[in-house]
Write a protein that holds these residues in place. Structure first.
Motif, PDB file in Angstrom:
ATOM      1  N   TRP A 164       0.833  -1.214   0.000  1.00 14.50           N
ATOM      2  CA  TRP A 164       0.000   0.000   0.000  1.00 14.50           C
ATOM      3  C   TRP A 164       0.863   1.256   0.000  1.00 14.50           C
ATOM      4  N   LYS A 165       1.974   1.172   0.747  1.00 13.78           N
ATOM      5  CA  LYS A 165       2.891   2.313   0.793  1.00 13.78           C
ATOM      6  C   LYS A 165       3.379   2.649  -0.622  1.00 13.78           C
ATOM      7  N   LEU A 166       3.679   1.615  -1.407  1.00 13.19           N
ATOM      8  CA  LEU A 166       4.131   1.840  -2.783  1.00 13.19           C
ATOM      9  C   LEU A 166       3.011   2.433  -3.637  1.00 13.19           C
ATOM     10  N   VAL A 167       1.786   1.977  -3.397  1.00  8.24           N
ATOM     11  CA  VAL A 167       0.637   2.503  -4.141  1.00  8.24           C
ATOM     12  C   VAL A 167       0.478   3.997  -3.857  1.00  8.24           C
ATOM     13  N   GLN A 168       0.554   4.368  -2.601  1.00 10.53           N
ATOM     14  CA  GLN A 168       0.369   5.777  -2.253  1.00 10.53           C
ATOM     15  C   GLN A 168       1.487   6.644  -2.842  1.00 10.53           C
ATOM     16  N   GLN A 169       2.730   6.113  -2.798  1.00  8.58           N
ATOM     17  CA  GLN A 169       3.845   6.849  -3.409  1.00  8.58           C
ATOM     18  C   GLN A 169       3.598   7.058  -4.904  1.00  8.58           C
ATOM     19  N   ALA A 170       3.108   6.027  -5.555  1.00 11.09           N
ATOM     20  CA  ALA A 170       2.878   6.113  -7.006  1.00 11.09           C
ATOM     21  C   ALA A 170       1.766   7.117  -7.316  1.00 11.09           C
ATOM     22  N   LEU A 171       0.712   7.121  -6.500  1.00 13.36           N
ATOM     23  CA  LEU A 171      -0.385   8.083  -6.697  1.00 13.36           C
ATOM     24  C   LEU A 171       0.141   9.509  -6.570  1.00 13.36           C
ATOM     25  N   VAL A 172       0.890   9.759  -5.508  1.00 10.39           N
ATOM     26  CA  VAL A 172       1.401  11.108  -5.264  1.00 10.39           C
ATOM     27  C   VAL A 172       2.367  11.517  -6.368  1.00 10.39           C
ATOM     28  N   ALA A 173       3.204  10.558  -6.816  1.00  5.71           N
ATOM     29  CA  ALA A 173       4.159  10.864  -7.890  1.00  5.71           C
ATOM     30  C   ALA A 173       3.440  11.274  -9.168  1.00  5.71           C
ATOM     31  N   ALA A 174       2.204  10.797  -9.338  1.00 11.94           N
ATOM     32  CA  ALA A 174       1.436  11.119 -10.541  1.00 11.94           C
ATOM     33  C   ALA A 174       0.492  12.293 -10.327  1.00 11.94           C
ATOM     34  N   GLY A 175       0.582  12.920  -9.148  1.00 15.16           N
ATOM     35  CA  GLY A 175      -0.281  14.074  -8.876  1.00 15.16           C
ATOM     36  C   GLY A 175      -1.712  13.706  -8.534  1.00 15.16           C
ATOM     37  N   LEU A 176      -1.919  12.470  -8.087  1.00 17.22           N
ATOM     38  CA  LEU A 176      -3.274  12.028  -7.707  1.00 17.22           C
ATOM     39  C   LEU A 176      -3.350  11.904  -6.187  1.00 17.22           C
ATOM     40  N   PRO A 177      -4.555  11.953  -5.623  1.00 12.88           N
ATOM     41  CA  PRO A 177      -4.661  11.899  -4.166  1.00 12.88           C
ATOM     42  C   PRO A 177      -4.270  10.524  -3.598  1.00 12.88           C
ATOM     43  N   ALA A 178      -3.426  10.519  -2.591  1.00 16.43           N
ATOM     44  CA  ALA A 178      -3.010   9.273  -1.945  1.00 16.43           C
ATOM     45  C   ALA A 178      -4.212   8.519  -1.381  1.00 16.43           C
ATOM     46  N   GLU A 179      -5.270   9.268  -0.988  1.00 20.38           N
ATOM     47  CA  GLU A 179      -6.453   8.642  -0.374  1.00 20.38           C
ATOM     48  C   GLU A 179      -7.307   7.888  -1.387  1.00 20.38           C
ATOM     49  N   ALA A 180      -6.945   7.932  -2.668  1.00 26.79           N
ATOM     50  CA  ALA A 180      -7.732   7.202  -3.667  1.00 26.79           C
ATOM     51  C   ALA A 180      -7.689   5.701  -3.398  1.00 26.79           C
ATOM     52  N   VAL A 181      -6.608   5.238  -2.800  1.00 27.87           N
ATOM     53  CA  VAL A 181      -6.519   3.832  -2.391  1.00 27.87           C
ATOM     54  C   VAL A 181      -6.209   3.823  -0.901  1.00 27.87           C
TER      55      VAL A 181
END
Lengths: 426, 426
Positions: A164-181
């Motif tokens: 999940w930590k990797l998912v949140q990092q990837a979301l933020v790196a793409a400018g998307l909200p970390a809370e999406a997942v």
């Protein structure tokens, strides 16, 4: 916030998910794809961290005396990680389903009417064991423009938190909200009870697990459930058939792996080929230690097979999902009998006909009321990855909304779009 | 069978429906279309019989002191009959959705995977008043290859029985089972309780009626429900707009008919055009006796309109479905504010933007989370007939499965079809 106040914690998760869903619905294709490729890269580069987290879960499972197959399901091997990373890339390479407008037609009144594909909103996912589901669910959520709340099994909590930590990092790196997942960080079971009863925050629940769990969730959920009950899959060997091919396909459908829901649990054989086919498949099953639960005519034929483990089938065997080296075998007098048997005893999951007769193949496709119907192929193919969906969020045994392997489209809905030039209703 | 033994009667109906569903799923396009044209012909040639049956219901309703609008809903006028007959012919002329195989793609493994459209099975329909729904539901069932069990309102029982008789004649004339369309012949309310709790016989329930009825059915049903709650529809007049066109469209959306769910209940006006637009639409509403429930800025402008019935809007007005000559009016500062207001207070039914600005039109289409989103058209167009669906079985305010007007496709599901040449899973 007190970490043990489950309703408050889940409401907090729900509010964040709903807000993230609005942002995800608007997100550009470029950003969503970037998040997926960033996630794939991180999965590949964080092997040691993932292995360390996974080792904690494995050690705890072994210490708790979990059965070996259960422990195996927990393992995040390099192969499992590579498969989910490839799944992310496959999703990134797929067309964005969101915003697609189809079927626009001009009506006599002058308006143009079509449909636009949009995200469902927020889905909740409840699953056990396999931590790769965390990535499959997250990646499908990202591509489909949904937010999701994930609740994995307590036995996989360290692996899931690391993923999940990797998912949140990837979301933020793409400018998307970390809370999406979001991952439910507590293993308290009360969190599941809340997750399935918050229609204000969660639009649909997707449970993956044992039949008991899914029945309980379906009964108690206050939102729609995409549910997968049992997979009592059939392979039917028709009167006109390539026997050598039928042997290979039937063997694969039953024995390539015993635990998946798409493994064949029941073999139907037309009486015209029973004497030619059953001894050969019976010998294969005997060699692999597959127990055969037979009706009287098939048992009479199989009795000649050395080493065959034969048991008289009971009425209940026709409905059973063994998920084990056991198969029920029945001789049928006609295609009609085969179709009627499958529609009566099957679980409407996946059923295959092996035949060289075209009209019979077409009738089987049309008349067997199952999520997947196959001609001359192994039932083991019933899978989102094999169907080209990139990844699957689950397999639905319902007819409603999504049926069979559920990929991106099952996580969307179609809204109507009307384009006018000032038209009014007369 | 004792006619008062409701569980036994409903089980009898259910068994017959399930059996008929199997036959309907296999039925040829020619037979289904023939049943529809036979039904249209019978509707046109049986005017006197239908009028006689309808007169019984009208007389009973008037004797019971039903309000005039309720009595009007019961009327099977020649115009109503011609409309449903045309609907049957329109359905007959449409392509058969059943058996359609789409999206077949070859996978790297060699198998070809696609989807086949199939009927859902049996749907139950619960409705009130309007007897034309009997024909709409029956004709959609026939074309979509489903069986259905219809439960109309007790006030329309004679009309419904007369219409049903024609449906059964048409089915038999086309060589299809008369039991494919069944009408619950008792007006006992216990029959509804059984109908919604027989998953073994009924796959989905479609209720049409008041919000209370639909909420109760949704809460108690043991099968999926395609439900239509309220229609709090918005028309938003953007800053850049053709004012003359906006006037005509807004007037039509509110006043062409007050009772339908797709009538506009709330008007949002961008502040840049409020001073120009509100006095003109206000004068039209005043002339038609439409009460205006206003926020402070719009009331300040409308105060100058002679004869305007102005009321201060309460918070609850923004969520209200009036179904009456009342409209709530609010001035907004931006497109963002309009979209946020609609997504917060609307019922996700139908919302329209009136604008000449293309980017704003596209943002409204994408971001308003409603079943129907419109540009420069009257919300009154949100209707299966207007959308070209032939007839509609209902309007869904859910996102799941079917959304908005539900026609043939909403009564089907897609099963997966796999065509192989002996492929096995590696």
């Amino acid at each position: 916030m007190n970490p043990l106040d489950i309703p408050a914690y889940m409401a907090h998760v729900g509010v964040a998910a709903r807000a993230a869903a609005t942002a995800m619905a608007r997100a550009g294709t470029r950003e969503k794809n970037l998040a997926l490729t960033e996630l794939a890269a991180r999965l590949r580069s964080h092997g040691p961290q993932l292995a360390q987290a996974n080792a904690q879960d494995i050690a705890a499972a072994e210490a708790a005396g979990l059965a070996a197959p259960m422990v195996d399901r927990l393992r995040l091997t390099p192969k499992v990680i590579e498969t989910v990373a490839e799944g992310c890339e496959q999703l990134a390479a797929m067309p964005d389903p969101i915003g697609e407008i189809t079927g626009v037609k001009r009506r006599p009144t002058g308006i143009s009417v079509g449909q636009m594909r949009v995200p469902l909103g927020v889905f909740g996912m409840i699953y056990e064991s396999r931590p790769n589901v965390t990535i499959e669910a997250a990646s499908l959520a990202i591509k489909s423009g949904n937010a999701c709340v994930l609740r994995g099994g307590s036995e996989a909590i360290h692996s899931n938190l690391a993923l999940w930590k990797l998912v949140q990092q990837a979301l933020v790196a793409a400018g998307l909200p970390a809370e999406a997942v979001q991952l439910v960080e507590t293993t308290d079971r009360a969190a599941v009870g809340r997750l399935i009863a918050m229609p204000e925050y969660v639009d649909v629940i997707i449970p993956r697990g044992g039949k008991g769990l899914i029945e309980r969730i379906s009964a108690e959920a206050k939102v729609p459930v995409i549910k997968h009950l049992d997979g009592n899959c059939h392979t039917y060997v028709d009167a006109q058939v390539d026997l050598a091919q039928a042997l290979v396909v039937t063997d694969n459908a039953k024995t390539q792996k015993y635990s998946p829901c798409n493994a064949t649990e029941s073999l139907l054989v037309h009486e015209a080929v029973a004497a030619a086919f059953l001894p050969r498949i019976g010998a294969l099953f005997a060699a692999k230690g597959v127990e055969m639960r037979c009706d009287a005519p098939s048992r009479a034929i199989l009795a000649a097979v050395p080493g065959a483990q034969l048991v008289d089938a009971q009425e209940s065997d026709w409905s059973e999902e063994y998920l084990a080296p056991i198969i029920s075998i029945k001789q049928v007098g006609s295609l009609d009998e085969a179709i009627a048997h499958i529609n009566r005893y099957g679980s409407h999951h996946t059923d295959a006909i092996l035949t060289t007769n075209h009209p019979n193949a077409m009738r089987f496709l049309r008349e067997v009321d199952s999520a997947s119907v196959m001609v001359n192929a192994s039932t083991r193919f019933a899978d989102g990855f094999e169907y080209g969906l990139g990844a699957e969020i689950g397999i639905s045994t319902d007819k409603f909304h999504a049926r069979g392997p559920v990929g991106l489209e099952g996580l969307t809905s179609m809204k109507w779009v009307v384009l006018g030039q000032g038209e009014i209703r007369r």
